[in-house]
Design a protein around this motif. Structure first.
Motif, PDB file in Angstrom:
ATOM      1  N   THR A 100      -8.924   9.626  -5.533  1.00  0.00           N
ATOM      2  CA  THR A 100      -8.036   8.761  -4.783  1.00  0.00           C
ATOM      3  C   THR A 100      -8.725   7.360  -5.192  1.00  0.00           C
ATOM      4  O   THR A 100      -9.810   7.185  -5.173  1.00  0.00           O
ATOM      5  CB  THR A 100      -7.685   8.921  -3.531  1.00  0.00           C
ATOM      6  N   ALA A 146       0.863   4.232  -3.037  1.00  0.00           N
ATOM      7  CA  ALA A 146       0.007   5.428  -2.731  1.00  0.00           C
ATOM      8  C   ALA A 146       0.399   6.493  -3.601  1.00  0.00           C
ATOM      9  O   ALA A 146      -0.659   7.012  -4.033  1.00  0.00           O
ATOM     10  CB  ALA A 146       0.270   5.738  -1.195  1.00  0.00           C
ATOM     11  N   THR A 204      -3.627   8.953  -6.178  1.00  0.00           N
ATOM     12  CA  THR A 204      -4.301  10.375  -6.167  1.00  0.00           C
ATOM     13  C   THR A 204      -3.686  11.294  -7.194  1.00  0.00           C
ATOM     14  O   THR A 204      -2.432  11.564  -7.387  1.00  0.00           O
ATOM     15  CB  THR A 204      -4.021  10.928  -4.511  1.00  0.00           C
ATOM     16  N   LYS A 264      -7.832   2.877  -6.066  1.00  0.00           N
ATOM     17  CA  LYS A 264      -7.234   1.826  -5.516  1.00  0.00           C
ATOM     18  C   LYS A 264      -6.639   0.985  -6.674  1.00  0.00           C
ATOM     19  O   LYS A 264      -7.288   1.051  -7.927  1.00  0.00           O
ATOM     20  CB  LYS A 264      -8.188   0.780  -4.718  1.00  0.00           C
ATOM     21  N   GLN A 289       0.756  -1.262  -0.117  1.00  0.00           N
ATOM     22  CA  GLN A 289       0.058   0.009   0.162  1.00  0.00           C
ATOM     23  C   GLN A 289       0.925   1.248  -0.025  1.00  0.00           C
ATOM     24  O   GLN A 289       0.731   2.229  -0.734  1.00  0.00           O
ATOM     25  CB  GLN A 289      -0.895  -0.146   1.178  1.00  0.00           C
ATOM     26  N   ARG A 290       2.087   1.332   0.733  1.00  0.00           N
ATOM     27  CA  ARG A 290       2.722   2.377   1.037  1.00  0.00           C
ATOM     28  C   ARG A 290       3.453   2.633  -0.450  1.00  0.00           C
ATOM     29  O   ARG A 290       3.520   3.928  -1.005  1.00  0.00           O
ATOM     30  CB  ARG A 290       3.834   2.349   1.991  1.00  0.00           C
TER      31      ARG A 290
END
Ligand SMILES: Cc1cc2nc3c(=O)[nH]c(=O)nc-3n(C[C@H](O)[C@H](O)[C@H](O)COP(=O)(O)OP(=O)(O)OC[C@H]3O[C@@H](n4cnc5c(N)ncnc54)[C@H](O)[C@@H]3O)c2cc1C
Length: 471
Positions: A36, A25, A29, A38, A21-22
């Protein structure tokens, strides 16, 4: 799904398949922080063959692909949806300049080349690559082509489309189309290149391009002038077009309100013209003749403009660094708006003959319905391109203002655009932001033709679905 991720890793190398996830990221966005999404994974291919391989894997598993360059687009085109099932294909590792062909005056490069790097590489060989825009330090040529970006030099050199001679594209089936001929004439039926340019990743993935180069101008003069209203600013543009013809390379208009915002957030970017004029216009002339020739021409036209009461004041940049400061002031308006908070953007074109009517009428309608709002109005006026942006009244919360009024304000502005025979997207594209408005704007026939093309080229609807057109 794990097996597909394993296949991606086998194709690209594990470190180029981001699933944490990091790590994902920064890709999720958009620049305006409006959307934003996924993503199942962010993939970073290095070669066209790798892109082709990935697309074939996605097609076999029916997984949608969101192509991404510098992620500076204003319409959410490079941001995935919220399902977490789409992959982002970011092309930043495909950043090789393959060739500069001096005789043909072309540059052949990969889609992930950063615009500023291209300009610098061209200049190192005494060429101008004229595409120039505020995001040039991070946007990439693939994104510029996919959005048919405009910028500050359109007046003289055209949009990105006009600068492109050839493309290499990976289709929705994973085939590689090699259209990389650097030809200025090629009348062999349908123009596939023009189909992919401006298609925002919905018809194919641009992996490389052949772009035009121009001789580097040897003299450049920039001036800031104060005008009182739009009518005199357009008359000034017409005067420069008549007297300076192709030497006119920039004509940018900034309102008092847009420069006030600049000064608030970037005090070093204050307008050097005294008295906060209603409109400030940045004009640039460039040429291959001597400095004196261009300077004299500029002074002569400015004198004529003074005599005709078209301008009230003018400063000619005395050196390159002052000229750059003028341009910086213009480019910082977008950044100042971002600092100020969310605002409602309209990137529109209006025929110059109707621009004055459009602004007067639309300003009046907006101010009557939304007292206190700030109209942050600036743009590439030479192209009839206006960034007609609405910021909430000072002190009010931008997010709640936008939530309550966004739909109605967009409808009001776009109805005015239609009335004045303009376009609801001049240079930023459609993405997901203007998906709904597009059908009404294009008309049923054009919109149906666009859907027919999308279905024909991407029948599985895996390339950037629900951007530009939904099928
Ligand atoms: C400060 C600032 C100033 C700006 N000024 C201007 C301006 O003056 N004129 C202007 O036109 N724009 C301007 N923009 C908007 C933006 O920079 C342009 O739209 C730019 O062309 C986007 O390039 P990118 O690489 O960031 O593309 P992205 O934002 O990554 O992608 C844009 C779209 O293209 C698609 N795409 C990206 N790469 C590919 C590819 N290789 N193949 C297929 N599809 C692809 C994406 O899916 C998405 O739909 C500005 C933006 C900022 C932040």
């Amino acid at each position: 799904m794990q097996s597909l991720l394993d296949q991606f890793a086998a194709a690209l190398g594990k470190q180029y398949v981001l699933t944490d996830q990091r790590d994902k990221a920064p890709y999720l966005t958009d620049w305006r922080k409006r959307y934003t999404g996924k993503a199942l994974a962010v993939l970073l291919p290095k070669t066209t063959d790798e892109v082709s391989h990935i697309v074939k894997l996605c097609a076999a598993s029916n997984v949608a692909i969101v192509p991404q360059g510098g992620h500076t687009g204003f319409c959410g085109g490079a941001t995935p949806d919220s399902s977490g099932q789409q992959i982002i294909l970011n092309l930043k590792r495909m950043n090789q300049i393959r060739e500069i062909d001096v005789a043909n005056q072309t540059i052949t490069l990969e889609a992930g080349c950063i615009l500023q790097t291209i300009q610098e590489s061209a200049a190192a060989q005494d060429f101008l690559f004229p595409l120039s825009l505020g995001a040039e330090g991070s946007c990439m040529i693939g994104g510029n082509l996919a959005t048919n970006a405009g910028g500050t030099n359109v007046l003289r050199y055209g949009n990105t489309r006009d600068l492109c001679l050839g493309l290499e594209v990976v289709t929705a089936q994973g085939e590689i189309w090699n259209g990389m001929k650097g030809l200025r004439k090629d009348n062999t039926g349908y123009d596939l290149r023009d189909l992919f340019i401006g298609s925002e990743g919905t018809l194919g993935i641009i992996t490389a391009a052949v772009m035009k180069l121009y001789p580097l101008p040897i003299s450049q003069w920039t001036t800031l002038v104060a005008t009182k209203d739009i009518a005199s600013t357009i008359a000034l543009l017409n005067l420069f077009q008549k007297r300076a013809t192709s030497l006119l390379t920039g004509f940018e208009m900034m309102t008092q309100e847009s420069l006030a915002l600049n000064e608030k957030h970037f005090p070093q970017m204050a307008n050097p013209l005294p008295g906060h004029p209603p409109l400030t216009v940045l004009i640039e002339l460039s040429d291959h003749e001597s400095e004196e020739h261009v300077r004299k021409l500029l002074e002569t036209v400015l004198e004529e403009a003074f005599s005709a009461n078209l301008i009230n004041d003018a400063i000619i940049a005395s050196n390159l660094s002052q000229a750059n400061a003028f341009w910086q002031m213009r480019e910082h308006i977008t950044l100042a708006q971002a600092e100020e908070g969310a605002n409602l953007k309209h990137d529109i074109t209006i025929p110059l003959s109707l621009l004055d009517t459009f602004i007067q009428e639309t300003d009046a309608l907006i101010r009557a319905s939304y007292p206190g709002v700030r109209i942050i109005n600036f743009g590439h006026l030479g192209d009839g391109n206006l960034h007609y942006n609405i910021a909430p009244p000072p002190g009010s919360d931008p997010n709640s203002f936008n939530l309550a009024n966004e739909k109605a304000i967009h409808e009001l502005v776009y109805a005015q655009v239609e009335r004045c025979q303009g376009s609801i997207s001049a240079e930023h594209g459609v993405g997901q932001l203007k998906l709904d408005g597009l059908r009404a704007h294009k008309g049923a026939v054009a919109h149906d033709l666009m859907k027919t093309l999308k279905r024909a080229l991407d029948p599985q609807n895996i390339l950037n679905p629900h951007k530009v057109v939904s099928i």
